[in-house]
Design a protein around this motif. Sequence first.
Motif, PDB file in Angstrom:
ATOM      1  N   LEU A   1       0.848  -1.198   0.000  1.00  0.00           N
ATOM      2  CA  LEU A   1       0.000   0.000   0.000  1.00  0.00           C
ATOM      3  C   LEU A   1       0.884   1.248   0.000  1.00  0.00           C
ATOM      4  CD1 LEU A   1      -2.946  -0.733   2.475  1.00  0.00           C
ATOM      5  CD2 LEU A   1      -3.096  -0.342   0.015  1.00  0.00           C
ATOM      6  N   GLY A   2       1.162   1.765  -1.175  1.00  0.00           N
ATOM      7  CA  GLY A   2       2.064   2.909  -1.278  1.00  0.00           C
ATOM      8  C   GLY A   2       1.608   4.129  -0.507  1.00  0.00           C
ATOM      9  N   VAL A   3       0.307   4.402  -0.517  1.00  0.00           N
ATOM     10  CA  VAL A   3      -0.207   5.596   0.149  1.00  0.00           C
ATOM     11  C   VAL A   3       0.101   5.570   1.647  1.00  0.00           C
ATOM     12  CG1 VAL A   3      -2.273   6.945   0.665  1.00  0.00           C
ATOM     13  CG2 VAL A   3      -2.025   5.882  -1.577  1.00  0.00           C
ATOM     14  N   ALA A   4       0.064   4.386   2.253  1.00  0.00           N
ATOM     15  CA  ALA A   4       0.342   4.285   3.686  1.00  0.00           C
ATOM     16  C   ALA A   4       1.748   4.792   4.017  1.00  0.00           C
ATOM     17  CB  ALA A   4       0.171   2.843   4.154  1.00  0.00           C
ATOM     18  N   TYR A   5       2.700   4.529   3.122  1.00  0.00           N
ATOM     19  CA  TYR A   5       4.077   4.987   3.363  1.00  0.00           C
ATOM     20  C   TYR A   5       4.177   6.509   3.282  1.00  0.00           C
ATOM     21  CZ  TYR A   5       5.402   0.079   2.935  1.00  0.00           C
ATOM     22  OH  TYR A   5       5.516  -1.271   3.126  1.00  0.00           O
ATOM     23  N   THR A   6       3.317   7.121   2.462  1.00  0.00           N
ATOM     24  CA  THR A   6       3.344   8.589   2.414  1.00  0.00           C
ATOM     25  C   THR A   6       2.843   9.185   3.719  1.00  0.00           C
ATOM     26  OG1 THR A   6       1.119   8.875   1.436  1.00  0.00           O
ATOM     27  CG2 THR A   6       2.965   8.550  -0.095  1.00  0.00           C
TER      28      THR A   6
ATOM     29  N   LEU B   1       6.642   5.768  -3.757  1.00  0.00           N
ATOM     30  CA  LEU B   1       6.761   6.051  -5.190  1.00  0.00           C
ATOM     31  C   LEU B   1       7.253   4.842  -5.965  1.00  0.00           C
ATOM     32  CD1 LEU B   1       8.211   9.638  -4.837  1.00  0.00           C
ATOM     33  CD2 LEU B   1       6.057   9.060  -5.973  1.00  0.00           C
ATOM     34  N   ALA B   2       8.090   4.024  -5.332  1.00  0.00           N
ATOM     35  CA  ALA B   2       8.547   2.806  -5.990  1.00  0.00           C
ATOM     36  C   ALA B   2       7.405   1.810  -6.162  1.00  0.00           C
ATOM     37  CB  ALA B   2       9.683   2.177  -5.183  1.00  0.00           C
ATOM     38  N   LEU B   3       6.521   1.756  -5.182  1.00  0.00           N
ATOM     39  CA  LEU B   3       5.396   0.824  -5.234  1.00  0.00           C
ATOM     40  C   LEU B   3       4.295   1.287  -6.173  1.00  0.00           C
ATOM     41  CD1 LEU B   3       5.055  -0.062  -1.438  1.00  0.00           C
ATOM     42  CD2 LEU B   3       5.601  -1.677  -3.263  1.00  0.00           C
ATOM     43  N   GLU B   4       3.954   2.582  -6.124  1.00  0.00           N
ATOM     44  CA  GLU B   4       2.812   3.091  -6.893  1.00  0.00           C
ATOM     45  C   GLU B   4       3.142   4.440  -7.532  1.00  0.00           C
ATOM     46  OE1 GLU B   4      -1.250   2.038  -5.321  1.00  0.00           O
ATOM     47  OE2 GLU B   4      -0.187   2.210  -3.404  1.00  0.00           O
ATOM     48  N   PRO B   5       4.026   4.451  -8.515  1.00  0.00           N
ATOM     49  CA  PRO B   5       4.457   5.719  -9.108  1.00  0.00           C
ATOM     50  C   PRO B   5       3.363   6.466  -9.865  1.00  0.00           C
ATOM     51  CG  PRO B   5       5.274   3.863 -10.382  1.00  0.00           C
ATOM     52  CD  PRO B   5       4.689   3.290  -9.130  1.00  0.00           C
ATOM     53  N   ASP B   6       2.303   5.765 -10.260  1.00  0.00           N
ATOM     54  CA  ASP B   6       1.234   6.398 -11.031  1.00  0.00           C
ATOM     55  C   ASP B   6      -0.017   6.662 -10.194  1.00  0.00           C
ATOM     56  OD1 ASP B   6       2.793   6.295 -13.372  1.00  0.00           O
ATOM     57  OD2 ASP B   6       2.192   4.212 -13.696  1.00  0.00           O
ATOM     58  N   ASN B   7       0.049   6.412  -8.904  1.00  0.00           N
ATOM     59  CA  ASN B   7      -1.105   6.622  -8.038  1.00  0.00           C
ATOM     60  C   ASN B   7      -1.226   8.110  -7.722  1.00  0.00           C
ATOM     61  OD1 ASN B   7      -2.879   6.879  -5.819  1.00  0.00           O
ATOM     62  ND2 ASN B   7      -2.381   4.826  -5.092  1.00  0.00           N
ATOM     63  N   PRO B   8      -2.331   8.759  -8.125  1.00  0.00           N
ATOM     64  CA  PRO B   8      -2.466  10.202  -7.862  1.00  0.00           C
ATOM     65  C   PRO B   8      -2.346  10.563  -6.385  1.00  0.00           C
ATOM     66  CG  PRO B   8      -4.124   9.484  -9.425  1.00  0.00           C
ATOM     67  CD  PRO B   8      -3.467   8.236  -8.900  1.00  0.00           C
ATOM     68  N   ALA B   9      -2.845   9.704  -5.507  1.00  0.00           N
ATOM     69  CA  ALA B   9      -2.757   9.997  -4.071  1.00  0.00           C
ATOM     70  C   ALA B   9      -1.311   9.992  -3.602  1.00  0.00           C
ATOM     71  CB  ALA B   9      -3.574   8.990  -3.281  1.00  0.00           C
TER      72      ALA B   9
ATOM     73  N   ASN C   1       0.519  13.299  -2.147  1.00  0.00           N
ATOM     74  CA  ASN C   1       1.119  13.305  -0.819  1.00  0.00           C
ATOM     75  C   ASN C   1       2.623  13.578  -0.869  1.00  0.00           C
ATOM     76  OD1 ASN C   1      -1.409  12.708   0.101  1.00  0.00           O
ATOM     77  ND2 ASN C   1      -1.006  10.553   0.511  1.00  0.00           N
ATOM     78  N   ALA C   2       3.267  13.159  -1.950  1.00  0.00           N
ATOM     79  CA  ALA C   2       4.703  13.393  -2.077  1.00  0.00           C
ATOM     80  C   ALA C   2       5.037  14.875  -2.179  1.00  0.00           C
ATOM     81  CB  ALA C   2       5.257  12.641  -3.285  1.00  0.00           C
ATOM     82  N   THR C   3       4.065  15.680  -2.617  1.00  0.00           N
ATOM     83  CA  THR C   3       4.337  17.119  -2.696  1.00  0.00           C
ATOM     84  C   THR C   3       4.533  17.728  -1.313  1.00  0.00           C
ATOM     85  OG1 THR C   3       1.988  17.742  -2.663  1.00  0.00           O
ATOM     86  CG2 THR C   3       2.996  17.349  -4.829  1.00  0.00           C
TER      87      THR C   3
ATOM     88  N   ARG D   1      -0.817  21.086 -10.499  1.00  0.00           N
ATOM     89  CA  ARG D   1      -1.525  21.494 -11.710  1.00  0.00           C
ATOM     90  C   ARG D   1      -1.893  20.261 -12.535  1.00  0.00           C
ATOM     91  NH1 ARG D   1       2.251  24.377 -13.623  1.00  0.00           N
ATOM     92  NH2 ARG D   1       1.778  26.204 -12.339  1.00  0.00           N
ATOM     93  N   TRP D   2      -0.965  19.332 -12.653  1.00  0.00           N
ATOM     94  CA  TRP D   2      -1.215  18.103 -13.405  1.00  0.00           C
ATOM     95  C   TRP D   2      -2.353  17.309 -12.771  1.00  0.00           C
ATOM     96  CZ3 TRP D   2      -1.287  12.868 -12.571  1.00  0.00           C
ATOM     97  CH2 TRP D   2      -1.214  12.040 -13.707  1.00  0.00           C
ATOM     98  N   LEU D   3      -2.356  17.235 -11.446  1.00  0.00           N
ATOM     99  CA  LEU D   3      -3.376  16.455 -10.757  1.00  0.00           C
ATOM    100  C   LEU D   3      -4.779  17.024 -10.963  1.00  0.00           C
ATOM    101  CD1 LEU D   3      -1.460  15.700  -7.436  1.00  0.00           C
ATOM    102  CD2 LEU D   3      -2.208  14.007  -9.119  1.00  0.00           C
ATOM    103  N   VAL D   4      -4.928  18.355 -10.901  1.00  0.00           N
ATOM    104  CA  VAL D   4      -6.269  18.928 -11.088  1.00  0.00           C
ATOM    105  C   VAL D   4      -6.698  18.845 -12.550  1.00  0.00           C
ATOM    106  CG1 VAL D   4      -6.112  20.445  -9.081  1.00  0.00           C
ATOM    107  CG2 VAL D   4      -5.422  21.316 -11.306  1.00  0.00           C
ATOM    108  N   GLU D   5      -5.746  18.896 -13.458  1.00  0.00           N
ATOM    109  CA  GLU D   5      -6.100  18.753 -14.870  1.00  0.00           C
ATOM    110  C   GLU D   5      -6.598  17.341 -15.179  1.00  0.00           C
ATOM    111  OE1 GLU D   5      -2.534  19.896 -16.840  1.00  0.00           O
ATOM    112  OE2 GLU D   5      -2.937  22.058 -16.706  1.00  0.00           O
ATOM    113  N   HIS D   6      -6.042  16.353 -14.480  1.00  0.00           N
ATOM    114  CA  HIS D   6      -6.407  14.968 -14.755  1.00  0.00           C
ATOM    115  C   HIS D   6      -7.548  14.460 -13.889  1.00  0.00           C
ATOM    116  CE1 HIS D   6      -2.617  15.091 -16.927  1.00  0.00           C
ATOM    117  NE2 HIS D   6      -2.974  13.967 -17.506  1.00  0.00           N
ATOM    118  N   ASP D   7      -7.891  15.198 -12.829  1.00  0.00           N
ATOM    119  CA  ASP D   7      -9.003  14.793 -11.975  1.00  0.00           C
ATOM    120  C   ASP D   7      -9.723  16.045 -11.474  1.00  0.00           C
ATOM    121  OD1 ASP D   7     -10.744  13.336 -10.472  1.00  0.00           O
ATOM    122  OD2 ASP D   7      -9.274  12.565  -9.048  1.00  0.00           O
TER     123      ASP D   7
END
Length: 225
Positions: free
Chosen positions: A106-111, A135-143, A147-149, A166-172
């Motif tokens: 669960l990549g998000v848990a590590y964030t 990021l290694a586990l889920e590099p394409d996960n928007p969450a 969170n990495a920001t 900006r990329w995140l709001v454009e895509h979702d």
Amino acid sequence: GAVVLKLQGTLLGGSAVPASRPVDPRVYPEILRAQALLNTTSKDARAEAIKLLKAAIAISPDEPRAWLILARAYLNEAGTMSGDREPIYALSRQAAEKAVALDPNLGVAYTYLGRLDVLQERGLQAAADHYSRALALEPDNPAVLSNATVMLGTLGRTEDILTIRRWLVEHDPANPIMQTNYCKVLVFSGRYRDAVPACEVALTLSPDSELLHSYLSDAYLNTGR
């Protein structure tokens, strides 16, 4: 699952079917509701989300996604409260560590653990290791990207944050939490003229958010409104 296997050759050209994690159907509706409530960023919704997640965990204590969302709920709660946040941080860490113990992928848990490393002063290297793992586990996960920001903010890399946000709001564009965070970084970086329309859009998606009203007030004030 059967349908996906039937369609695999046509749609995926024989490539591997993306893996999906099983989830306890008895509590999945509560998990989805809690996630949606947290996206509104309002205090009352957050309290209801925590209530739902505790009930879900009582039914299915080994469901990692329930623990994952609970970690997020407590982390959000700590970010909006005054006074001693350490007890809430501890609850968030406990939930995130439980999620990872149940599902190490669960990549998000590590964030969340990385964020807590900073907040609890456990060191930037510990935080960086957790974010890198995510990021290694889920590099394409928007969450995960979102969170990495937070770590980028800790390092003062504002332009990189803006690019990702900006990329995140454009895509979702209908995701209130992504819009809220984009509004926040524009305000905090002093880009008030850009912040006004961004915050107004976010507020249409989450009209009861105390944070958004605060951010928009700052943007209005600093643009002479």
